[in-house]
Design an enzyme around this catalytic site. Structure first.
Site, short mmCIF file in Angstrom:
data_model
loop_
_atom_site.label_atom_id
_atom_site.label_comp_id
_atom_site.label_asym_id
_atom_site.label_seq_id
_atom_site.Cartn_x
_atom_site.Cartn_y
_atom_site.Cartn_z
N ASN A 159 -3.06 6.26 -6.47
CA ASN A 159 -2.40 7.21 -7.36
C ASN A 159 -1.17 6.53 -7.80
O ASN A 159 -0.68 6.93 -8.81
CB ASN A 159 -2.27 8.22 -6.68
N GLU A 257 2.10 6.84 5.47
CA GLU A 257 2.67 7.65 4.70
C GLU A 257 1.33 8.19 3.99
O GLU A 257 0.54 7.89 3.33
CB GLU A 257 3.41 7.01 3.37
N CYS A 291 1.04 12.50 -3.16
CA CYS A 291 1.17 13.42 -1.85
C CYS A 291 2.31 14.42 -1.81
O CYS A 291 2.69 15.18 -1.10
CB CYS A 291 1.13 12.36 -0.63
N GLU A 463 10.35 4.79 3.77
CA GLU A 463 10.15 3.80 3.03
C GLU A 463 11.30 3.74 1.96
O GLU A 463 11.72 5.05 1.90
CB GLU A 463 8.92 3.76 2.20
#
Ligand code: ADP
Length: 482
Positions: A159, A257, A291, A463
């Site tokens: 994505n 993640e 997400c 991150e």
């Protein structure tokens, strides 16, 4: 479409893998399609465990010298990578749109966003500090410093085919680690283009490697190979849990993640126009395939009907199409499986009493009409799973306590959004929300300066920010008597 023909530098579109500073190919290939046209745009090697093993060995050799580069030396090289990414932004964006489908404008934004991590971590490479700790005895000193954790395996999704790579790889390389990247088999060309630029920037051979192939085979080798000391994964919760359990065997560090089910809460006291434009961005960017995309919308009953009217007006204006067409705001979905899932979810919701205010159907091939559903209830499947598509599913609420319970009623815990003008309420809800990130009267978490990550089934690790480099570092403590 022949992608090379629309690039300033056709070499950026490379159908090879990159290990130890060399590009190579293989007779066994994976075909990559443009989701907008479903035409094959190219093919990449289908590597197996042999190629992965040799990439891991090359990365181990490279680690031995890269970890001894000073922070400043690593910084300069990463900075060159950043500059080259920006110099080639237009070509990289075209490659991204061709393989992923998102509008070119969004692709350009992703390349710039991805570059911002390289810039950030090039700076952080110089600031990898330890501590000086007051010692308990006289004539004693205690200090700590950070060491690179070792060889890193990075697994990234389709994505955000470029930015999810840089935010892992730049942090890892800044820390002094070498990296083997496995991009999604659906979108490998953005990754390979980044490898081409890494080589041009002077990142030493073996420090950054890209392998494409069967995800299960490559993933298994990453997990079982003792040289790998850290796996950094972005993808589904299902695969993240598998990788986590496999890493337990030799206690590899892992960052995950994973999926999300972001609530978007709007109170009657909110600035409605701001909430609508925030929702349009946080729900429909990337066609809802992120997400952090809004998954469950909770609107206070008093303003529900007005909110829906305003939202439908905006959704009506969205232009669906090929990402290369200049007016396109929403591209195709990534695959048949993805569009089928969304189509079934919408159909089932309507059968169970939801009202379709706009959209609701597949238009053609991988294009799904931007959709607004009302009368959603918490028991419906659409309110419980990650939609990952351009469907705004709206529930009503009456009280603050009720909406906090509704919002927290999920195993996920990544992003959440709140629109209100009442400061006391904002702080109460902000503390009560069980999510790694809360956006208040804001609609994005996308910045390299802030930690990004989730809790619960959305994973762990952060991150970006000053914390990002710690994910790839280990602490050494030195006790000295004199
Ligand atoms: P999605 O459903 O969004 O595609 P996945 O978790 O399946 O999410 O994919 C994210 C990344 O994980 C991709 O690079 C994919 O190839 C990879 N992947 C999928 N299955 C495995 C696996 N068993 N082991 C390692 N990586 C995997």
């Amino acid at each position: 479409m022949q992608i090379r023909q629309i690039l300033k530098n056709p070499e950026l579109f490379c159908e090879k893998n990159f290990v130890n500073g060399q590009f190579f190919t293989k007779s066994h290939k994976i075909i990559v399609q443009n989701p907008a046209t479903q035409e094959a745009i190219g093919e990449v090697p289908n590597c197996g465990s042999e190629e992965v093993k040799s990439a891991i060995e090359a990365a181990q050799v490279a680690l031995n010298s890269w970890k001894n580069f000073s922070g400043k030396e690593r910084s300069k090289i990463l900075r060159r990578w950043h500059d080259l990414i920006l110099e080639n932004l237009e070509d990289l964006a075209k490659i991204l749109t061709a393989e992923q489908g998102k509008p070119l404008l969004e692709a350009r934004g992703e390349i710039a966003y991805g570059a911002s991590f390289v810039e950030w971590f090039s700076e952080e490479a110089k600031r990898s500090y330890g501590d000086t700790i007051p010692a308990p005895k006289q004539n004693q000193k205690i200090i700590t410093f950070l060491e690179p954790i070792g060889v890193v395996a990075a697994i990234t999704p389709w994505n955000f085919p470029s930015a999810m790579i840089t935010r892992k790889a730049a942090a890892a390389m800044a820390a002094g680690c070498s990296v083997i990247l496995k991009p999604s088999e659906l979108t490998p060309f953005s990754a390979i283009a980044l490898a081409y630029l890494a080589k041009s920037a002077g990142i030493p051979d073996g420090v950054f490697n890209v392998i494409t192939g069967d995800a299960e085979v490559i993933g298994s080798e990453f997990c079982q190979n003792k040289i790998i000391r850290k796996i950094s994964f972005t993808g589904s919760t299902k695969i993240g849990k598998i990788l986590n359990s496999r890493c337990a065997n030799d206690l590899k560090r892992i960052s995950l993640e994973l999926g999300g089910s972001a609530p978007f809460i709007v109170f009657a006291d909110a600035d409605l126009q701001k909430a609508i434009s925030g929702l349009m961005h946080a729900k429909f960017r990337n066609g809802g395939q992120a997400c952090t995309c809004v998954n469950r919308i909770f609107v206070e009953e008093k303003i529900h009907d007005k909110f829906v009217t305003l939202l439908v007006e905006e959704v009506q204006k969205l232009k669906l199409g090929d990402g290369f067409e200049s007016l396109t705001q929403i591209g195709p979905m990534i695959s048949n499986a993805a569009i089928d899932k969304v189509e079934k979810l919408v159909k089932k919701s309507i059968e169970n009493g939801a009202k379709c205010e706009i959209g609701g159907t597949k238009i053609e091939q991988l294009f799904f009409a931007p959709t607004v559903l009302t009368n959603i209830t918490p028991e419906m499947e659409i309110a419980q799973c990650e939609i990952f598509g351009a469907v705004a599913a709206i529930q009503k609420f009456k009280t603050e306590d009720e909406v906090i319970n509704l919002a927290n009623n999920t195993n996920y815990g990544l992003g959440s959004y709140l629109y209100s003008s009442d400061n006391s309420r904002i702080w109460r809800i902000c503390e009560a929300l069980q999510f790694g990130m809360v956006a208040i009267n804001e609609c994005s978490f996308a910045t390299e300066v802030a930690p990004f990550g989730g809790i619960k089934d959305s994973g762990f690790g952060r991150e970006g920010s000053h914390l990002g480099i710690l994910e790839f570092s280990q602490i050494k403590t030195i006790h000295i008597s004199f």
